[in-house]
Design an enzyme around this catalytic site. Sequence first.
Site, short mmCIF file in Angstrom:
data_model
loop_
_atom_site.label_atom_id
_atom_site.label_comp_id
_atom_site.label_asym_id
_atom_site.label_seq_id
_atom_site.Cartn_x
_atom_site.Cartn_y
_atom_site.Cartn_z
N ARG A 58 -71.34 -35.57 -53.72
CA ARG A 58 -71.06 -35.23 -52.32
C ARG A 58 -69.88 -34.29 -52.16
O ARG A 58 -69.92 -33.39 -51.34
CB ARG A 58 -70.95 -36.48 -51.45
CG ARG A 58 -69.72 -37.32 -51.61
CD ARG A 58 -70.03 -38.77 -51.37
NE ARG A 58 -70.82 -39.27 -52.47
CZ ARG A 58 -71.92 -40.01 -52.34
NH1 ARG A 58 -72.34 -40.36 -51.17
NH2 ARG A 58 -72.56 -40.41 -53.41
N THR A 59 -68.85 -34.45 -52.96
CA THR A 59 -67.66 -33.61 -52.76
C THR A 59 -67.98 -32.16 -53.14
O THR A 59 -67.60 -31.23 -52.45
CB THR A 59 -66.48 -34.16 -53.58
OG1 THR A 59 -66.31 -35.54 -53.25
CG2 THR A 59 -65.20 -33.43 -53.27
N LYS A 86 -66.88 -27.03 -75.72
CA LYS A 86 -66.62 -26.37 -77.00
C LYS A 86 -65.15 -26.50 -77.40
O LYS A 86 -64.72 -25.91 -78.38
CB LYS A 86 -67.01 -24.90 -76.92
CG LYS A 86 -68.47 -24.69 -76.57
CD LYS A 86 -68.79 -23.20 -76.53
CE LYS A 86 -70.20 -22.96 -76.01
NZ LYS A 86 -70.42 -21.56 -75.68
N ARG A 108 -61.70 -30.57 -59.35
CA ARG A 108 -61.85 -32.01 -59.61
C ARG A 108 -61.66 -32.21 -61.11
O ARG A 108 -62.25 -31.49 -61.93
CB ARG A 108 -63.20 -32.54 -59.18
CG ARG A 108 -63.42 -33.94 -59.77
CD ARG A 108 -64.52 -34.70 -59.14
NE ARG A 108 -64.22 -35.07 -57.78
CZ ARG A 108 -64.89 -36.01 -57.12
NH1 ARG A 108 -65.89 -36.63 -57.70
NH2 ARG A 108 -64.58 -36.30 -55.88
N HIS A 136 -57.13 -38.00 -53.61
CA HIS A 136 -58.36 -37.34 -53.18
C HIS A 136 -58.12 -37.01 -51.70
O HIS A 136 -58.67 -37.66 -50.81
CB HIS A 136 -59.54 -38.30 -53.38
CG HIS A 136 -60.89 -37.69 -53.23
ND1 HIS A 136 -61.11 -36.41 -52.75
CD2 HIS A 136 -62.13 -38.21 -53.49
CE1 HIS A 136 -62.41 -36.17 -52.73
NE2 HIS A 136 -63.04 -37.25 -53.17
C1 NCD Z 1 -65.02 -40.88 -54.81
C2 NCD Z 1 -64.34 -40.17 -55.94
O1 NCD Z 1 -64.98 -39.50 -56.72
O2 NCD Z 1 -63.14 -40.30 -55.99
N1 NCD Z 1 -66.18 -40.31 -54.36
C3 NCD Z 1 -66.09 -39.26 -53.51
O3 NCD Z 1 -65.52 -38.24 -53.80
N2 NCD Z 1 -66.64 -39.41 -52.29
C4 NCD Z 1 -65.12 -42.33 -55.01
C5 NCD Z 1 -65.77 -42.86 -56.24
O4 NCD Z 1 -66.24 -42.14 -57.10
O5 NCD Z 1 -65.85 -44.09 -56.32
#
Ligand code: NCD
Length: 323
Positions: A58-59, A86, A108, A136
Site C-alpha cells: 500500500r505505501t 548482488k 523504505r 513511518h
Molecule cells: C506498515 C509498515 O510497513 O510499517 N504497513 C504500512 O506501511 N501500512 C505496518 C506493517 O507492516 O505491519
Amino acid sequence: MLRSLSHLLGIEGLTRDEILFILDQAKPFQEFQRNPLKKLAALRGKSVALAFFESSTRTRISFATAAARLGADTMNLQAEASSLKKGESLSDTIRTIEAMRPDGFVIRHSSSGAAAFIAERVEVPVLNAGDGTHEHPTQALLDALTIRDRKGKLEGLNIAILGDIIHSRVARSNIHLLSKFGVRITLCGPPMWVPREFESMVPNIRRTTCIEEALRDADIVMVLRVQTERLHEPALAPEEYILRYQLTRERLRLARPDALVLHPGPMIRGLEIDPAVADGPQSAVLEQVTNGLAVRMALLYHLIGRAPLDAPHPAKDRSNASD
Ligand code: NCD
C-alpha cells in the site's frame, strides 16, 4: 513561524503547527480523489525516485499514485530485482539513482535511520516511507487526518494501541504525533512487546497487558499487524495471542460506543483482529488508505515542488489542471 521542510524523516522533530499545516494541505487533496479526472500538473517535469529496499504494497502504490496524480514521473527501485542482491552498498545504490537526477527520494528500508543516512548524502528532499522500527511518518499523518475527520479534533482523545508495539514504526510515529496534541495513549500487548521504556517516551502514556483495561473509554483503537514469525514462543502461540489480545466485537464494546478502529495494514484477519470488526461499522481501514493518497500528495507537492507555504493550493487553483 512555519519553516519549509527539506525532508520528512520522522514525526518526532515536527512541531504541532507543521503537522497541522500538512493535515490542512491534505484536505483539498482528499476532495480531489473524488474527481473523475485525477491529474494535476503541479509536479509536471519532476521525477520522484521510489526506493523501496523492503517490500510494500500500500505505501508504494500510494506514493506512486500520489506522484502520478501531481503530474510527476516515478523512478522505481525494487529490492528483489536490484543490484542490492548482488552486494551493492546502500550508498552506492543511492548515488547511482541520484546520478539520474531525481527531484526527490521516497525511501523504505529495513534499517532504522536509513532515511536520515540517505538525506545526509543527497541534494534533494527525502521522504521516509518506513525505516526499520524507527518511524513511518506518512502513516501517522494519514491516521491523524482520519481521526480528525471523524472526531473533529485530536486534543483530549483516548487511544488504545494494541499489539507488537516495540517492533512497530507505525506505533512510534503515532505516539509522537498524538502526544503533541495531548492524546492519552494506552499501549497494550504481551509484556515483551510493550516494555517499560515506553512509559517515559512521551507524557500521558501508560501500558497494560490487559486488553479490557486498555479499551475502557477508548475513542480510537489502533490495531497493529502481528508478525506471525514472531509468534514462536509458547506464551505467544497464535491461539494464545488470539485469546488474550484479538480485537473482537465483544471487546470493542468496552470502548466508547463511537470508537473508531484503525489498522495500518496489512491486516491478518482472525489473528489480531476479528473480521467482523475489520469490516464493521466502526472500522476506518479503507478511509485510512484513501487519506494516505491525500497526505502523500500534500507532502510531495511541498517538498519536491518546493512550493512556498502560502502558494495557492494546486487542487483548488485551476491553472494547475493537467492538459
Ligand atoms: C506498515 C509498515 O510497513 O510499517 N504497513 C504500512 O506501511 N501500512 C505496518 C506493517 O507492516 O505491519
